[in-house]
Design an enzyme around this catalytic site. Structure first.
Site, mmCIF file in Angstrom:
data_model
loop_
_atom_site.group_PDB
_atom_site.id
_atom_site.type_symbol
_atom_site.label_atom_id
_atom_site.label_comp_id
_atom_site.label_asym_id
_atom_site.label_seq_id
_atom_site.Cartn_x
_atom_site.Cartn_y
_atom_site.Cartn_z
ATOM 1 N N TYR A 104 -15.632 14.677 47.581
ATOM 2 C CA TYR A 104 -13.951 14.522 46.938
ATOM 3 C C TYR A 104 -14.307 12.570 46.156
ATOM 4 C CZ TYR A 104 -10.073 17.119 46.904
ATOM 5 O OH TYR A 104 -8.916 17.830 46.829
ATOM 6 N N ARG A 108 -17.318 24.666 30.660
ATOM 7 C CA ARG A 108 -15.822 24.308 31.338
ATOM 8 C C ARG A 108 -15.228 22.742 31.501
ATOM 9 N NH1 ARG A 108 -13.981 28.495 28.976
ATOM 10 N NH2 ARG A 108 -15.458 29.653 28.820
ATOM 11 N N GLU A 125 -11.705 10.591 43.991
ATOM 12 C CA GLU A 125 -10.360 10.489 43.599
ATOM 13 C C GLU A 125 -10.697 9.261 42.986
ATOM 14 O OE1 GLU A 125 -7.584 11.471 46.055
ATOM 15 O OE2 GLU A 125 -7.675 13.106 45.706
ATOM 16 N N ASP A 169 -7.713 16.653 18.427
ATOM 17 C CA ASP A 169 -8.464 17.493 19.384
ATOM 18 C C ASP A 169 -9.743 17.639 18.382
ATOM 19 O OD1 ASP A 169 -9.489 19.379 21.412
ATOM 20 O OD2 ASP A 169 -7.163 20.268 21.382
ATOM 21 N N THR A 197 -12.919 20.324 24.871
ATOM 22 C CA THR A 197 -13.651 20.835 25.374
ATOM 23 C C THR A 197 -15.112 20.212 25.670
ATOM 24 O OG1 THR A 197 -13.617 22.719 24.082
ATOM 25 C CG2 THR A 197 -11.975 22.695 25.842
ATOM 26 N N LYS A 238 -17.710 24.556 24.008
ATOM 27 C CA LYS A 238 -17.422 25.656 22.656
ATOM 28 C C LYS A 238 -18.396 25.234 21.710
ATOM 29 C CE LYS A 238 -12.742 25.726 22.616
ATOM 30 N NZ LYS A 238 -11.405 24.909 23.331
HETATM 31 N N1 DSN Z 1 -8.345 29.781 23.663
HETATM 32 C C1 DSN Z 1 -9.268 28.391 23.466
HETATM 33 C C2 DSN Z 1 -10.420 28.874 21.789
HETATM 34 O O1 DSN Z 1 -10.323 30.779 22.213
HETATM 35 O O2 DSN Z 1 -10.114 28.513 20.873
HETATM 36 C C3 DSN Z 1 -8.772 27.093 23.024
HETATM 37 O O3 DSN Z 1 -8.613 26.479 23.815
#
Ligand code: DSN
Length: 426
Positions: A47, A228, A49, A193, A219, A222
C-alpha cells in the site's frame, strides 16, 4: 492452501487464443516478458497512498524509487515537465482532469463518440456526460476529417471550460495548434487524450501533443506497449486559471490540482506493481528499437489500408497516418453489419471489433463498421508483405460470413500463418 487450477487453466486457454490468432484490435498489444514480470511481482503487496516522499504508509522506500524512476522516464519520453503515473486507466486519468479543471455541470467540448471519440469525452452514459455539460464536434461527411470549423464555431459560441482532442477510432493526425489557438481565445483548458497513438508519438512519428496542449492524458497499453493503465502529463506547469489558493493563500499550480484529483480525489492506493511495469515499458520505449517498431506499425497500417481500398472497401478518410483504420462496410456489403462481421472473423481467429462509422445508419450494437489496427501483429513480427494476405483472409470471411466451412478454411490458414510468429518465451 488448495492449489488453484481453474483460473490457471483459463489463463492457459487465453494464452493459446492469443498465440493462434491474428490480433487486429487497434487498442491492443502484447507486452514484453519483463513488463509481465514486473506486473506479476511482489509490489502488488504494498500500500502506498500518496506520492513518493509523502505517503500515508510506512515501508514505501522501495516503491518510492520505482515510482520516481517511472516519472523520470516518462518525462524524458515526451519532454514533459510534470507527469502522474498513478491513474489506473485512461478513463481514470480523464476523470482526474475533469475533477481538477471543472465543477459539476460545467461545459466542455469533445469529439462525438460515434465519430471516433471516446466514452469519457462526453458520452451520455459516462461520468463525463452524466456530471458535466458535454458538447461535441464531428468529422466531416465529405472526407472523414475532424471538422475544425465546427469545433471553433462551437467553442466561440458556447465557451466551454475544457476542449478535448483525441479519439478511439480516428486514423489521421490532429491540428493541435489550431485547437490551442481557439482554446486560448476563449480561456479554455486544452486537453489531448493521446491513448491510441501514444507509442507513435513517443517515437517521434506523429506530433507531440505535450507541446500544444495544457494537459495530456493517455493509456499505457495500446501502441505504447506497456501494462494496462493511465498517465497524465504537462509540457509545463501553470497557475490554475481560477485562482484557487492553498490554506496559506498561495495560488495552486495545475500540477497540485491534478495530483490531488488523482489521489485522494478519485483513487486510493496506487498499483505499484503496474507502475513498475509502466516504468519497464517507458524504458523500452526510450530504446532505438522502439522507433523501428513504431515505423513498422505505421507502415503495416498504411499497406493494410491500401489493400482494403484496392478491394473496394471504403476506409474512412481514405487512409491512415497512424496505426488504425476504420472500414465502412456499407458500399461493399450493404447487408453485413459490423456485429455479424466481427463474429465471423473471430470464428476464423481474426480478432477485431465492430465500430460505429461517422453518420452510421445502424445502432452501436449493430454498426456498419469494423476497426483494425496493427500494433499487436507488428509486435508479433509481421511485416508489410503480410498485410495484403491478411486483408485477403478477412475478405474471404466477409464474402461468406455464414458458411462454417468457409470460416474453418480461413481459420486453418490463419493458424498456420501465426505458427511462424512465436509470441511468448514461457
Ligand atoms: N476501449 C478503448 C479502445 O478500444 O479504443 C478505448 O479506451
Amino acid at each position: 492452501m488448495q492449489k488453484e487450477t481453474e483460473v490457471f487453466d483459463l489463463i492457459g486457454r487465453e494464452r493459446e487464443r492469443q498465440m493462434r490468432g491474428i490480433e487486429l484490435i487497434a487498442s491492443e498489444n502484447f507486452v514484453s516478458d519483463q513488463v509481465l514480470a514486473a506486473m506479476g511481482s511482489v509490489l502488488t503487496n504494498k500500500y502506498a497512498e500518496g506520492y513518493p516522499g509523502h505517503r500515508y504508509y510506512g515501508g514505501c522506500e522501495v516503491v518510492d524509487q520505482v515510482e520516481e524512476l517511472a516519472r523520470t522516464r516518462l518525462k524524458q519520453l515526451y519532454g514533459a515537465a510534470y507527469v502522474n503515473v498513478q491513474p489506473h486507466s485512461g478513463a481514470q486519468a480523464n476523470m482526474a482532469v475533469f475533477m481538477a479543471c471543472l465543477q459539476a455541470g460545467d461545459t466542455f467540448l469533445g469529439l462525438n463518440l460515434s465519430h471516433g471519440g471516446h466514452l469519457s469525452h462526453g458520452s451520455p452514459v459516462n461520468f463525463s456526460g452524466l456530471m458535466f455539460h458535454a458538447l461535441d464536434y464531428s468529422v466531416k461527411e465529405s472526407d472523414g476529417l475532424v471538422d475544425y470549423d465546427e469545433l471553433e464555431r462551437k467553442a466561440r459560441a458556447e465557451r466551454p471550460k475544457l476542449i478535448i482532442a483525441g479519439a478511439s477510432a480516428y486514423s489521421r493526425e490532429w491540428d493541435y495548434a489550431r485547437i490551442r489557438k481557439v482554446a486560448d481565445e476563449i480561456g479554455a483548458i486544452f486537453m489531448v487524450d493521446m491513448a491510441h497513438p501514444a507509442g507513435l508519438i513517443a517515437a517521434g512519428l506523429l506530433k507531440n501533443p505535450v507541446k500544444y496542449a495544457h494537459i495530456v492524458t493517455s493509456t499505457t497499453h495500446k501502441t505504447l506497449r506497456g501494462p494496462r493503465g493511465g498517465i497524465i502529463l504537462m509540457g509545463e506547469d501553470f497557475p490554475n486559471p481560477w485562482g484557487k489558493t492553498t490554506p496559506k493563500g498561495e495560488v495552486k499550480m495545475m500540477s497540485a490540482l491534478l495530483d490531488s484529483a488523482v489521489f485522494p480525489g478519485t483513487q486510493g492506493g496506487p498499483l505499484e506493481h503496474v507502475i513498475a511495469a509502466k516504468c519497464v515499458a517507458f524504458g523500452e520505449a526510450l530504446q532505438p528499437e522502439f522507433k523501428t517498431y513504431q515505423q513498422q506499425v505505421q507502415k503495416n497500417a498504411a499497406v493494410m489500408a491500401k489493400a482494403f481500398m484496392d478491394k473496394g472497401y471504403n476506409i474512412i478518410s481514405g487512409g491512415t497516418d497512424n496505426h488504425c483504420m476504420l472500414v465502412d462496410l456499407r458500399n461493399k456489403y450493404p447487408e453485413l453489419t459490423g456485429k455479424v462481421a466481427e463474429k465471423a472473423l473471430v470464428a476464423a481467429d481474426i480478432t477485431t471489433n465492430k465500430n460505429m462509422v461517422p453518420f452510421d445508419s445502424r445502432s452501436p450494437f449493430q454498426t456498419s463498421g469494423l476497426r483494425f489496427g496493427t500494433p499487436a501483429i507488428t509486435t508479433r513480427g509481421l511485416k508489410e508483405d503480410k498485410m495484403p494476405e491478411i486483408v485477403e483472409l478477412i475478405d474471404r470471411v466477409l464474402q461468406n460470413p455464414d458458411s462454417e466451412a468457409n470460416i474453418a478454411a480461413v481459420r486453418a490458414e490463419v493458424n498456420k500463418m501465426m505458427a511462424d510468429y512465436p509470441l511468448f518465451a514461457w
